[in-house]
Every structure is written in structure tokens, then in C-alpha cells.
Design an enzyme around this catalytic site. Structure first.
Site, short mmCIF file in Angstrom:
data_model
loop_
_atom_site.label_atom_id
_atom_site.label_comp_id
_atom_site.label_asym_id
_atom_site.label_seq_id
_atom_site.Cartn_x
_atom_site.Cartn_y
_atom_site.Cartn_z
N SER A 1 -9.53 2.22 2.41
CA SER A 1 -8.49 2.94 1.68
C SER A 1 -7.50 2.01 0.99
CB SER A 1 -7.73 3.87 2.63
OG SER A 1 -7.07 3.12 3.65
N LYS B 1 0.84 -1.19 0.00
CA LYS B 1 0.00 0.00 0.00
C LYS B 1 0.87 1.24 0.00
CE LYS B 1 -4.04 1.79 2.53
NZ LYS B 1 -4.97 1.50 3.64
N SER C 1 -10.61 -0.07 6.29
CA SER C 1 -9.82 0.06 5.07
C SER C 1 -9.23 -1.24 4.55
CB SER C 1 -8.70 1.08 5.27
OG SER C 1 -9.24 2.37 5.40
#
Length: 456
Positions: free
Chosen positions: A151, A76, A175
Site C-alpha cells: 500500500s 504516506k 506494504s
């Protein structure tokens, strides 16, 4: 071998370990897949192909060592990767190249994984819709006009399309779970401290965790085994070694079913899919009971601690995007009295849910209150005619669970009538990560929804 990119991480690891496939072959299959599909979904935003190829060659030249030897993985864009651009989804860091790896990256590399690139995220992970001013939006592989969630939306979309077999993510208010639900993959929010983080600004902050994402629960378990473990730099890191439960299935388990987590509005399309989950567990031999869940206090605790953390982390930055700036402003308003009230509320909730899990082995509920929404829409503003106060409120079904200090997984539960993925959330008491994975695997094996691939 033409479908190497859709084999499980567990199977790929076996093939590499037994020399039936090389790390270079496996990597190239995924690089080809990235070239083919990433322009459509915008999941991987920084590619480290040359570096990955060299690492794959080195893996082939060495004796297989480590759980993830030779496996491609994406990180990420919130986690630091030494020598690879890390933007945090913010124009303020558009050209930032860290000098060292985050702990989760260190552990993946130590396990033999090969970094392919970085996955898209909203600015500083703020929000459950993956869009930012640096790279734009990530699209849902099952419907390119819809959001991939967030996210960790880039990670979920990359997994769903076969660009990588494993990806890391993070979760404060959903997320890891929300994008897994939106993209028909699996994500685990571990018990805080299971995958320790290292911070010099908020070392005791337990709402935000890092965790694994994959296409199958077995792969999720494999990755968690590689990244879990004690580190003295985290004050609440779990010393216990993570070990999967030896039992199979869910026969005899007591399952609590909450269709709305205590009165939350849930879109009828989502509700129709998640309502099929209790019958699956009953067929598998579990005892299922619909419950009236009392999560009072979760809203106050989450919002107060989230706001406080944003002010702590970003108060000295100018030029923040509107969502991040809004959170910082809320954080500046937090008083000592508000923190005290939030701590009382969270403590009472923790004890109430501790008693709840004396009666039930797991809780199942919707992950998100809505299915994937149009990509142009900044956030969900209304559910079932109920207007929502701000961009956070549509994710209460996930962030109320975050407050419990409990492990929670999102597992594919089926599709809406127009083909959009929906996940079911499986929650156990704190430190029950292995129980969550055992139950998730049984559900996955019984339904097979995760095997339905997107048609790009």
C-alpha cells in the site's frame, strides 16, 4: 547540480552539511521534479510546497543538526501530519487535517527532514495495489500501464522518479516490500517495535509496522537510524539503540534460498529474476543452500489477526470501500476459539523458525509472486493457472513473512524481459535488522539493479 533530485539522501545530507548545496536548492530541485513527473504517476497526492520552502530557508539559516538536516521527505497518507491534509485514502476523510503528527513524522522532523507532501495509498492501506476513490491510482514509473504496488505505492513511485530521496511507509502484509519490488527501490519492514507506533485502539498489535523506503540501502539505514528508538507509549518498543553492523559483505554467511516459500505459485517471469540471486551471494563468498521451507500456520495466523484488527479499527465506520468492508466483515466472524488457534499456530511457527535461524543467517526469497500487473486490474486473481480465493492471496509470499516478527527487506533483483522490476526478499531472525541491511547492501553493490532509472 541539475541532477540533485537523483542524488542519494546520504550524498545530499553531506552536501547540505558542508554548505556545498543549500536546503532550498535541494528542495527546489525536488519540487521541480514533482511538477515534471507527478502528473504521469500520481504518487504525491497532497503537496506542502510553501510550508516546505519556509522550512528549507530555516534549515539554511541554522547550523546543520540532525541526521536528515534539510532533506526533503514525503509521508504516506496513512500517517497524521499536523496542518497537512491526511485522507487515509478514504472519501470519509477527504478533507481531514490532523492537529498533531504521528511519532514517525515527529522523529523525521526532529532529525531535520522537511515535509514535502503526502504519498498515495489505498483506502486505509488495504491491499497491495495503490488506488482509491479520493485520488485514483498510482502508476508504475517503469510502465505507466502497470500497478506501482501497495500500500506504500505512492512512496515507491515518488522515490523511483526522483521526487523525494526518502519516504516513510507501513507494512502489514507486504506494504513496504511489495511496492519497493514493483518500483525498483528498497524498503525495509523492521522488527516490530524497532520503529514504535502509538495506538489507543491496538497498542499490542504486532503485524503492522512503519519503516523506511529509499533508493539505496545506505539511505534506508540512514533513515532507520532517525526513526528507530524506544518510546514508552508502545508496549513492545525495542529499547536497544539501532546500530548498523560494522562488518561488510556476506563472506562466510549461511544463506537459505527458497524459490517459492514452501510451495506457493510464482509467476515464471518473477521466478526467472529471483533465481539469479543465489549465484550472486555465492560469488560474494556466502554459502547458499536451497531449502524446503515450512511456514505452515502463517496463513491462519495472518488472516485471523488481520481480520480481528480490521473489525477493531473500523467496525464503527459506515461507507467503507469494498476491500476494507470485506476485511471488517471477516473480523466480525472471528471467535475466541479462532484467536486461540491463530496464537497456537503463530507460536509454533515462531519456534520452528527460531531453530531455522540457528542454522541460517538469512533467508532469501521472492518478495511478490508476480511482477507488476495492469493498473486497471483490482488485484491478481490467478498465478500459473491457479485460481486465488480472494484479493489477499497473491501476497502470501510477503504476508507469511509478516507473521514471523522478523525484519525483511526488498532489494532490486533485476527486470523481466519486458522491463518490469522484480525484488528479492531478505529475511533475518527477529531483531536482526542490521543483518538484513548488511546483506541487502552487499547484494545491491554487487548487482547495481537499483541504478536503472525509469524512462518517463
Amino acid at each position: 547540480m541539475s541532477e540533485l533530485h537523483y542524488l542519494t539522501a546520504t550524498e545530499l545530507a553531506r552536501l547540505i552539511r558542508t554548505r556545498q548545496a543549500s536546503a532550498v536548492e535541494v528542495l527546489q530541485a525536488h519540487l521541480d521534479r514533482i511538477e515534471q513527473v507527478n502528473p504521469h504517476v500520481n504518487a504525491i497526492v497532497t503537496l506542502a510546497a510553501e510550508r516546505a520552502i519556509e522550512a528549507a530557508k530555516a534549515a539554511d539559516a541554522a547550523e546543520p543538526d540532525g541526521l536528515l538536516h534539510g532533506l526533503p521527505v514525503a509521508h504516506k497518507d496513512l500517517v497524521d501530519t499536523a496542518g497537512i491534509r491526511t485522507t487515509y485514502g478514504s472519501p470519509l476523510f477527504a478533507d481531514h487535517v490532523p492537529a498533531k503528527d504521528d511519532l514517525v513524522v515527529e522523529r523525521l522532523r526532529a532529525a531535520g527532514a522537511i515535509t514535502v507532501g503526502k504519498t498515495n495509498t489505498p483506502e486505509f492501506g488495504t491491499g497491495s495495489h495503490t488506488v482509491n476513490e479520493v485520488f485514483g491510482a498510482t502508476r508504475n514509473p517503469y510502465d505507466l500501464s502497470k500497478s506501482a504496488g501497495g500500500s506504500s505505492g505512492g512512496a515507491a513511485a515518488a522515490l523511483a522518479t526522483g521526487m523525494v530521496p526518502l519516504a516513510d511507509g507501513s507494512d502489514m502484509g507486504g506494504s513496504l516490500r511489495n511496492p519497493a519490488s514493483f518500483c525498483n527501490v528498497v524498503g525495509l519492514r523492521p522488527t516490530p517495535g524497532r520503529v514504535p507506533g502509538v495506538s489507543d485502539t491496538a497498542a499490542w498489535y504486532t503485524l503492522s509496522v512503519q519503516g523506511p523506503m529509499a533508493r539505496t540501502v545506505d539511505d534506508l539505514t540512514l533513515m532507520l537510524s532517525a526513526i528507530a528508538g524506544f518510546d514508552h507509549r508502545s508496549p513492545y518498543a525495542i529499547r536497544e539503540v539501532f546500530t548498523p553492523e560494522p562488518e561488510e559483505g556476506v563472506a562466510g554467511l549461511r544463506v537459505a534460498w527458497s524459490p517459492d516459500l514452501g510451495g506457493l505459485p510464482v509467476d515464471p517471469r518473477t521466478a526467472a529474476v529471483t533465481a539469479t540471486a543465489p549465484a550472486v551471494f555465492e560469488r560474494l563468498g556466502a554459502t547458499v543452500e536451497e531449502v524446503e521451507l515450512d511456514l505452515s500456520g502463517a496463513e491462519e495466523a495472518f488472516r485471523t489477526y488481520r481480520a480481528w484488527n480490521y473489525a477493531l479499527s473500523f467496525d464503527d465506520l459506515t461507507g467503507l470501500g469494498p476491500n476494507t468492508a470485506w476485511n471488517v466483515e471477516r473480523g466480525r466472524e472471528v471467535t475466541g476459539a479462532a484467536l486461540a488457534a491463530a496464537e497456537r499456530a503463530r507460536s509454533r511457527l515462531y519456534q520452528r523458525m527460531s531453530a531455522f535461524f540457528d542454522t541460517y543467517d538469512v533467508l532469501i526469497a521472492p518478495v511478490s509472486q508476480v511482477p507488476p500487473f495492469p493498473i486497471e486490474q483490482p488485484h491478481v486473481s490467478e498465478i500459473n493457472g491457479e485460481r486465488l480465493p480472494d484479493y489477499l492471496a497473491w501476497m502470501r509470499s510477503a504476508y507469511w513473512i509478516s507473521v514471523l516478527h522478523a525484519p525483511a527487506a526488498s532489494v532490486p533483483a533485476g527486470f523481466t524481459t519486458d522491463g518490469l522490476p522484480v525484488g528479492v526478499q531478505i529475511v533475518a531472525r527477529p531483531f536482526g535488522d542490521a543483518r538484513v541491511l548488511r546483506v541487502a547492501r552487499a547484494f545491491e553493490q554487487a548487482t547495481g539493479h537499483g541504478r536503472q532509472r525509469p524512462r518517463l
